[in-house]
Structure formats: structure tokens, C-alpha cells
Design a protein around this motif. Structure first.
Motif, PDB file in Angstrom:
ATOM      1  N   MET A 191       0.710  -1.261   0.024  1.00 43.23           N
ATOM      2  CA  MET A 191      -0.017   0.032   0.104  1.00 43.23           C
ATOM      3  C   MET A 191       0.838   1.301   0.150  1.00 43.23           C
ATOM      4  N   GLN A 192       1.990   1.290   0.744  1.00 43.18           N
ATOM      5  CA  GLN A 192       2.700   2.569   0.730  1.00 43.18           C
ATOM      6  C   GLN A 192       3.672   2.570  -0.450  1.00 43.18           C
ATOM      7  N   ALA A 193       4.124   1.575  -1.248  1.00 42.04           N
ATOM      8  CA  ALA A 193       4.988   1.972  -2.077  1.00 42.04           C
ATOM      9  C   ALA A 193       4.152   2.189  -3.326  1.00 42.04           C
ATOM     10  N   ILE A 194       2.670   1.677  -3.461  1.00 39.41           N
ATOM     11  CA  ILE A 194       1.608   2.303  -4.476  1.00 39.41           C
ATOM     12  C   ILE A 194       1.321   3.765  -4.379  1.00 39.41           C
ATOM     13  N   ALA A 195       1.218   4.111  -2.842  1.00 35.21           N
ATOM     14  CA  ALA A 195       0.699   5.465  -2.418  1.00 35.21           C
ATOM     15  C   ALA A 195       1.766   6.496  -2.839  1.00 35.21           C
ATOM     16  N   ILE A 196       2.959   5.966  -2.484  1.00 32.39           N
ATOM     17  CA  ILE A 196       4.186   6.880  -2.844  1.00 32.39           C
ATOM     18  C   ILE A 196       4.361   7.115  -4.500  1.00 32.39           C
ATOM     19  N   ASP A 197       4.239   6.055  -5.142  1.00 32.07           N
ATOM     20  CA  ASP A 197       4.034   6.141  -6.559  1.00 32.07           C
ATOM     21  C   ASP A 197       3.083   7.288  -7.037  1.00 32.07           C
ATOM     22  N   LYS A 198       2.009   6.993  -6.682  1.00 36.18           N
ATOM     23  CA  LYS A 198       0.916   7.859  -7.281  1.00 36.18           C
ATOM     24  C   LYS A 198       0.791   9.137  -6.696  1.00 36.18           C
ATOM     25  N   ARG A 199       1.110   9.384  -5.346  1.00 34.05           N
ATOM     26  CA  ARG A 199       1.099  10.820  -5.108  1.00 34.05           C
ATOM     27  C   ARG A 199       2.225  11.706  -5.637  1.00 34.05           C
ATOM     28  N   TYR A 200       3.350  11.251  -5.987  1.00 36.06           N
ATOM     29  CA  TYR A 200       4.378  11.934  -6.484  1.00 36.06           C
ATOM     30  C   TYR A 200       4.770  11.526  -7.915  1.00 36.06           C
ATOM     31  N   ASN A 201       3.813  10.890  -8.402  1.00 32.78           N
ATOM     32  CA  ASN A 201       3.850  10.479  -9.760  1.00 32.78           C
ATOM     33  C   ASN A 201       5.050  10.117 -10.245  1.00 32.78           C
ATOM     34  N   GLU A 202       5.592   9.099  -9.705  1.00 31.29           N
ATOM     35  CA  GLU A 202       7.044   8.455  -9.963  1.00 31.29           C
ATOM     36  C   GLU A 202       6.896   7.576 -11.211  1.00 31.29           C
ATOM     37  N   ASP A 203       7.951   7.141 -11.511  1.00 34.55           N
ATOM     38  CA  ASP A 203       8.117   6.188 -12.847  1.00 34.55           C
ATOM     39  C   ASP A 203       7.891   4.842 -12.406  1.00 34.55           C
ATOM     40  N   GLY A 204       7.351   4.179 -11.267  1.00 28.69           N
ATOM     41  CA  GLY A 204       7.179   3.093 -10.861  1.00 28.69           C
ATOM     42  C   GLY A 204       8.237   2.301 -10.589  1.00 28.69           C
ATOM     43  N   GLU A 205       9.684   2.587 -10.617  1.00 28.51           N
ATOM     44  CA  GLU A 205      10.906   1.974 -10.258  1.00 28.51           C
ATOM     45  C   GLU A 205      10.540   1.311  -8.770  1.00 28.51           C
ATOM     46  N   ARG A 206      10.145   2.263  -8.019  1.00 34.43           N
ATOM     47  CA  ARG A 206       9.907   1.940  -6.441  1.00 34.43           C
ATOM     48  C   ARG A 206       9.224   0.795  -6.390  1.00 34.43           C
ATOM     49  N   VAL A 207       7.969   0.623  -6.967  1.00 31.36           N
ATOM     50  CA  VAL A 207       7.077  -0.386  -6.788  1.00 31.36           C
ATOM     51  C   VAL A 207       7.757  -1.713  -7.491  1.00 31.36           C
ATOM     52  N   MET A 208       8.470  -1.366  -8.516  1.00 27.99           N
ATOM     53  CA  MET A 208       9.434  -2.717  -9.332  1.00 27.99           C
ATOM     54  C   MET A 208      10.114  -3.065  -8.314  1.00 27.99           C
TER      55      MET A 208
END
Length: 615
Positions: A255-272
């Protein structure tokens, strides 16, 4: 200056230098003698030495040893005199200033002592070094509450409400004011990436002795509340993600990894990165959910293809880790992988999907020609990095070994080992080749290679090499002809090649022929694994239990116990027995690599049992 006068001058300088060196040497000797007296608790002798040194050259070093010795002999009046003298020489020596109050405390005059301490804090100037000096002096006397008061007063004077966050955090930790500690560490974490890493290290250290789980619950609750109250501050999500991973709470971490990716419009690498971490920790469902998010995000073609490939692979790993033998699930995985290749073609992006298809074709469907052809095609794809090509060659060699073409296998292993001699992939190739030698009974050669690999940089390879090396050494101690080990290696190879019936026949004969040999527990464990693969769960459970009962001192005992617990959980649906076995593992094998997972299982299954009882 004439020549004679110059020579005289040089002579005098040299004499002064030599005398100074002689005095310094004598002084150092005296200091060492005094420290030895102090360490041996010969307080009076230490006092005599350091008093003499202090009279000649007052210093904070001599003062500290002298005062410490005087406290031991309760010479409080002398301490007060010495402290007064020390402050005269060193106006900002807060240790001496605190000693004035500390003597009062030691002589039962608490009220006067506390007034003295309060006055020291009230007189603090706008100077960070002085504030830290006074706080440190209180801390050295274990007056932690006054150390905290000093830092708090310092903040007010400096008008910097976030200053001394690390110092206060440590002090709050010492006095078990955990909520305040967390607050200070969060203040510190906001400063920089370096500070955030410091906080993570401090919290990790704090959590190491959390036997009751109280600290865990408090930190989790605090971070969750802060994250909900301050949704725009990434620091809370970052700490929650880190904390969840530390605790192997991958549901919350997802939940946290996806929340961070969405909120800060990241490139998905953190979730990967998180998804791959889940794969390594066998949290397959969370990995699959993370890959689904990345596929839907569709950030880039390379990330999408990688997510689809790893999602299918996660399904394969989940199947292999379970006691499921539904071949339809393997077909589903292969179909997903094949769809990726049909959609995107055979290229560097789909290289990994091609390797997984070859693996499934060879080891699940015995389609060896198709698998070998697929790998040869993959190896020839341009723009594929050399490490990936080497991995494909190792997989090709594994297939050759599986179908009995040992010469082809060893050539490929040697090729990769030579090309990547000092890299992990080269060490893996060397290990596989050593294991091939073990399979065919070349034990001395295998031992020599494994002995080298025990120092490999890859911890996994080093551990595997050590395990196989010790297996060879331990199991030939009573048999110079290597016959029992040779029979076991043959059975092991037959099992690897999918000929489980013949493997079991060899193992049964081995156990009956050499009943007292050290290799019997290895034979029992391999037999249990084979029966497990054949869905004969009752027989497998009996063999695992035999290892736990009769070979509890051996290396395989914790592995057998963990697998037995999983059997009761997943196949016998006896959660109570499973919890009992997981607890046995945690108690008897606390250092086992399965201990962390066992603790998690105890908690989850206990909750299930409670829910079942309530209904």
C-alpha cells in the motif's frame, strides 16, 4: 653569529629537546600506571598518581580520572575543592560544574542538588557547543532527565525548535519515552536523505529487542496516524514502507509503495523494486498485485513487459512453493508468457519470458528439443546484456544435465565460469559444475571446487557451497570408499532428472544397507521431498517427523520441521498442530533462516484459530 656560538646554540636546543622528550616519556609512563591502577580498582593509588599529574599540568583528562576515583572512595569534600579549581582553569568544563551538584546528590541533599542543576540549565548561553557540553555532562552522570531539560532549554534559547533532534531522540530512547523518541527521529528524518538513513538505523536498533511486539505496534500506529494526518509529506510513507519491509509486513508495504508512486507521480521503479523484493521473500501475492499496478500504469514498454513477465513468473514460483500439483496452473503461466512474446516479439525485452518458457517446457512437459531451441534463439538476440546471455547458457546446461548429456552441460558451465571468473554468475557456474562432479561421484574434485566457493562474494552461492562441501566431508568420515555418498548422489541425480521412482529405490536400499551412517538423515529428507512431490503427504510427514525426532542435531532438522508445519497448515488444515510445530522451530532453532517466517505464521494462524473459535 660566529661558528662557535652557532654550535653552542644548536647544542642547547638539542639538550632542551631531549629533556622535553624524556619528561614526556616519563609523564606518559605515569599516566599508564595511573590508568592501570584505576582499571584494577586501586582507587587510592590512582588518586595519588593523577593528583600529582594534575598539580603539574591541570587538564580535563587528569580531572576525569581523579574525580572518578574520588567518587569511589567518597572523598566528596575533595571533589568540591577539585571541581572549583578545575572551573577556575577551564571555565566551560561542565563536568566539573555538574560535579558540584552531583556531590550534593550523593550526600542525600537532593533538593539542593536539583536547584544546582536547574541553575546550570537556566544560565545556558546562546551557544550550541555549551548546550551539548552541559547535556553531555548530565548524561555522563546518568542524569538523563536533566540532559533532556538542557536540550529542550537550548531549543528555546536558540529559537530553533528542531535543533538537537538526534540527541533528544537518543535520550528519550534511554529513558523509555518512546513516543517522544519517535517524534524527534521524525523531525531528524525530514532534514535530509542522510538523516533519514540515520533514523532508520536508530529505529532498527531500537526494535531488535522487541520481544513483546509493543515497540512494533507503537511505531506502526504512530506512522500510520502521521501519514493519514499529513498525506502530502512523503517522509511518513517512506518510513512506513521501510518499517513494513523490516517487519516483513508486505501487505502494508505494498500500500505504501503504491501510495508514494501515485502521490508523487513516480516512474514505477520503486514499486518494481518492492515487487522483486516480494519475490525474493516468497510473498508472491503481493508481488503479483504490484505487477498488476505497474501493468495498468503502463509507464513504458520495457517496464510493462517486465511486469507482465515477472507476474507470470511469480505465479510459477508460487506454484513451486506450494504443495499443489495442478498442471493447469503451469499451463496458465506458459500461456501468459507466450502471449507476451506473441504481442511484443522475440527481442531483448522479451528475453526473460523466453527463458521461463524454456524452463517450463523442459522441466514440466519434457519438451527438451523445444526448450533447447528456444534458449539458442534467445542467446542469439542482439542487444541482450552479457550477464543475461550467461544465465541462458546456465539454464541450457541445466537442461543438458537433466537429459543426461553431462559433457554438454559441463562445457557450458566452464564457458560461463571462465568468462565471468570473479563475478557472481561465474561463481554460480562453478558451483553447478562442482555439483555435476558430485552427481557422478568425483567427490575429491567437487570438494576442491566447493572449498574455493566457500569464500564467494555471493552469500547464497557461498552457503550452498558450504552445505554441499560439508555434506561430502561428513558423509565419508566412516567410509573411505565413498559408497553411501555415491549411492545418495546417484539418487539425487535421478531425482533432479525426474526419475523419482528409481531415486526412491536407491534411497530405500541405502537406508536399509547403512542404517547407522551419517547420510541416513539426508536420504530420509530427500525421500520425504519426493513423496511430497508425488502427493503422498502422509508418508512425507512421517519422514519429516523422523528427522525432527531422531536427527534434531543435524543441519536438515529445521528445514524438515518447517516443511512439516507447512504440510499441517496447507494440506492437513490442522492449524493448531501447525502453530505447535512453528513454535517448536522458533524455540529450538532460533537462528534458523525459517525462524522469521515461522513467527509470522504463528501470528496469522493464531488469528485464524481465534476466528474459527468465535464462529
Amino acid at each position: 653569529m660566529n661558528k662557535n656560538n652557532f654550535r653552542t646554540f644548536i647544542f642547547i636546543v638539542l639538550c632542551i629537546f631531549c629533556c622535553a622528550r624524556t619528561n614526556l616519556f616519563a609523564q606518559n609512563q605515569q599516566v599508564q600506571i595511573g590508568m592501570n591502577y584505576y582499571n584494577n580498582k586501586e582507587w587510592d593509588k590512582a588518586i595519588a598518581i593523577f593528583s600529582e599529574l594534575y598539580e603539574k599540568a591541570p587538564s580535563t583528562f587528569y580531572y576525569s580520572y581523579l574525580v572518578a576515583s574520588m567518587y569511589q572512595t567518597k572523598q566528596y569534600d575533595e571533589i568540591l575543592k577539585l571541581a572549583k579549581k578545575q572551573i577556575k582553569f577551564f571555565a566551560n568544563d561542565y563536568n566539573a560544574k555538574v560535579d558540584n551538584g552531583y556531590v550534593l546528590l550523593q550526600t542525600g541533599k537532593e533538593d539542593k542538588a536539583y536547584k544546582e542543576f536547574d541553575k546550570l540549565i537556566a544560565d545556558i548561553e546562546n551557544n550550541k557547543n555549551q548546550i551539548r557540553g552541559l547535556a553531555g555532562a548530565f548524561s555522563s552522570k546518568q542524569l538523563f532527565d536533566y540532559s533532556i531539560k538542557t536540550y529542550e532549554q537550548g531549543r528555546k534559547i536558540l529559537k530553533e525548535p528542531t535543533e538537537f533532534a538526534l540527541d533528544l531522540g537518543i535520550m528519550y530512547q534511554v529513558v523509555n519515552r518512546w513516543e517522544d523518541m519517535i517524534d524527534e527521529y521524525i523531525i531528524l528524518a525530514k532534514e535530509s536523505t542522510h538523516s533519514l538513513n540515520t533514523v532508520k538505523n536508530r529505529l532498527q536498533y531500537w526494535l531488535t529487542d522487541d520481544l513483546t511486539g509493543e515497540k512494533n505496534k507503537m511505531l506502526r500506529s504512530t506512522l500510520l496516524k502521521r501519514a493519514q494526518k499529513n498525506p502530502d509529506e512523503i517522509i511518513y510513507n517512506d518510513l512506513l514502507l521501510w518499517f513494513s519491509i523490516q517487519q516483513k509486513d508486505f501487505d502494508l508495504a505494498l500500500m505504501q509503495a503504491i501510495a508514494i508512486d501515485k502521490r508523487y507521480n513516480e516512474d514505477g521503479e520503486r514499486v518494481m523494486e518492492f515487487a522483486e523484493l516480494c519475490l525474493n521473500n516468497k510473498s508472491f501475492d503481493n508481488a503479483i498485485e504490484a505487477f498488476k499496478y505497474l501493468i495498468k500504469k503502463d509507464e513504458s514498454q520495457s517496464l510493462t513487459i517486465k511486469s507482465k513477465t515477472l507476474s507470470a513468473y511469480a505465479g510459477l514460483l508460487k506454484y513451486e512453493d506450494s504443495f499443489d500439483n495442478d498442471i493447469k496452473k503451469i499451463n496458465k503461466v506458459r500461456t501468459e508468457l507466450n502471449d507476451i512474446i506473441d504481442t511484443y516479439g522475440q527481442n531483448s525485452y522479451t528475453f526473460e519470458a523466453m527463458m521461463h518458457i524454456a524452463n517450463i517446457d523442459a522441466f514440466y512437459f519434457n519438451k527438451f528439443d523445444e526448450a533447447i531451441e528456444m534458449l539458442h534463439t534467445a542467446i542469439e538476440i542482439p542487444q541482450v546484456d552479457m550477464i543475461s546471455v550467461a544465465e541462458a547458457k546456465l539454464q541450457l546446461a541445466d537442461i543438458y544435465l537433466f537429459i543426461g548429456e553431462q559433457w554438454e552441460a559441463t562445457l557450458l558451465y566452464l564457458q560461463v565460469e571462465k568468462q565471468f571468473k570473479n563475478e557472481p554468475i561465474g561463481h554460480e557456474a562453478k558451483f553447478k559444475n562442482a555439483k555435476l562432479s558430485y552427481y557422478i561421484g568425483e567427490f575429491e574434485w567437487a570438494k576442491a571446487q566447493l572449498n574455493v566457493l566457500r569464500g564467494a562474494t555471493s552469500k547464497l552461492i557461498a552457503n550452498d557451497a558450504m552445505e554441499l562441501y560439508m555434506s561430502i566431508v561428513d558423509n565419508v568420515a566412516e567410509d573411505s570408499l565413498y559408497l553411501p555418498l555415491l549411492r545418495f548422489a546417484q539418487a539425487d541425480l535421478k531425482h533432479y532428472q525426474g526419475n523419482d521412482t528409481e531415486s526412491l529405490n536407491i534411497l530405500n536400499k541405502l537406508i536399509n544397507t547403512f542404517p547407522g551412517h551419517p547420510i541416513v538423515d539426508d536420504a530420509l529428507f530427500l525421500s520425504a521431498n519426493i513423496y511430497l512431490k508425488m502427493n503422498n503427504y502422509d508418508t512425507a510427514a512421517k519422514l519429516y517427523q523422523t528427522i525432527v525426532d531422531q536427527y534434531y542435531f543435524d543441519l536438515l532438522a529445521d528445514n524438515a520441521l518447517f516443511t512439516l508445519a507447512k504440510l499441517y497448515e496447507n494440506k492437513f488444515n490442522d492449524y493448531t498442530k501447525a502453530v505447535e510445530l512453528y513454535k517448536q522451530l522458533v524455540t529450538q532453532f532460533s537462528d534458523s533462516i525459517y525462524a522469521v517466517e515461522a513467527r509470522k505464521k504463528i501470528r496469522l494462524l493464531s488469528e485464524k484459530i481465534q476466528q474459527n473459535n468465535n464462529t
